[in-house]
Write a protein that holds these residues in place. Structure first.
Motif, mmCIF file in Angstrom:
data_model
loop_
_atom_site.group_PDB
_atom_site.id
_atom_site.type_symbol
_atom_site.label_atom_id
_atom_site.label_comp_id
_atom_site.label_asym_id
_atom_site.label_seq_id
_atom_site.Cartn_x
_atom_site.Cartn_y
_atom_site.Cartn_z
ATOM 1 N N UNK A 198 0.850 -1.179 0.000
ATOM 2 C CA UNK A 198 0.000 0.000 0.000
ATOM 3 C C UNK A 198 0.887 1.230 0.000
ATOM 4 N N UNK A 199 0.306 2.302 -0.408
ATOM 5 C CA UNK A 199 1.070 3.543 -0.462
ATOM 6 C C UNK A 199 0.865 4.272 0.855
ATOM 7 N N UNK A 200 1.881 4.165 1.717
ATOM 8 C CA UNK A 200 1.729 4.693 3.065
ATOM 9 C C UNK A 200 2.736 5.802 3.354
ATOM 10 N N UNK A 201 2.332 6.663 4.256
ATOM 11 C CA UNK A 201 3.228 7.716 4.716
ATOM 12 C C UNK A 201 3.454 7.513 6.206
ATOM 13 N N UNK A 202 4.697 7.426 6.578
ATOM 14 C CA UNK A 202 5.028 7.277 7.984
ATOM 15 C C UNK A 202 5.178 8.664 8.615
ATOM 16 N N UNK A 213 -4.901 6.583 11.426
ATOM 17 C CA UNK A 213 -3.458 6.415 11.521
ATOM 18 C C UNK A 213 -3.185 5.079 12.193
ATOM 19 N N UNK A 214 -2.386 4.273 11.541
ATOM 20 C CA UNK A 214 -2.079 2.951 12.079
ATOM 21 C C UNK A 214 -0.572 2.786 12.147
ATOM 22 N N UNK A 215 -0.058 2.501 13.302
ATOM 23 C CA UNK A 215 1.395 2.388 13.502
ATOM 24 C C UNK A 215 2.147 3.583 12.916
ATOM 25 N N UNK A 216 1.651 4.771 13.219
ATOM 26 C CA UNK A 216 2.239 6.021 12.729
ATOM 27 C C UNK A 216 2.101 6.210 11.224
#
Ligand SMILES: [Zn+2]
Length: 158
Positions: free
Chosen positions: A2-6, A98-101
């Protein structure tokens, strides 16, 4: 994938996301015989952390294999969102999950791609349908000039 942003990485400095997302992961769930998305989505995005929000700007490009709704000719086109911008609030009612930052950008991308999905694909805007194959006259009637002048006028105004 997935395209995620931390968000923790983002807090230190802005991010630049560039790459391709397999179209299966985009999960478009479109069942249109005339428009098929089989190639990956290309993304080029800048991500910044604003005050209690994340701002994503950049471009999305999804190649589409289409069939003209009038003459059934296959053609390819790009669904291109050039000045795409996404504002994701991290506080308040519209707060994004927000999941795990991490914030997943995929659902927002999916939504905007679907909004722009061609409903009635045409090989060209003035396609005359099946009989068009023999009607060569149509080309002579096309007048590109006024459009061109309109564009030049716009340029002058800037
Ligand atoms: Zn056509």
């Amino acid at each position: 994938m997935m395209l995620k942003v931390n968000l923790r990485h983002l807090a230190e400095h802005g991010l630049h996301l560039q790459g391709e997302l397999p179209v299966a992961d985009l999960d478009l769930d479109v069942h249109d015989e005339l428009v098929r998305a089989e190639q990956p989505l290309a993304y080029d995005l800048a991500v910044e952390l604003l005050h209690e929000a994340v701002l994503v700007t950049g471009s999305l490009r999804l190649p589409l294999a289409c069939e003209c709704a009038r003459c059934l000719k296959p053609f390819t086109t790009d669904l291109h969102l050039a000045g795409w911008a996404l504002h994701l609030p991290l506080q308040g009612e519209d707060q994004v999950p927000v999941e795990n930052d991490c914030v997943d950008l995929t659902p927002f991308i999916r939504e905007d791609i679907l909004l722009d999905f061609p409903q009635h694909p045409l090989c060209r805007p003035d396609c005359g349908g099946l009989k068009d194959k023999t009607a060569r006259k149509a080309k002579a009637v096309e007048k590109p000039a006024p459009d061109l002048w309109a564009k030049l006028d716009k340029l002058k105004l800037k």
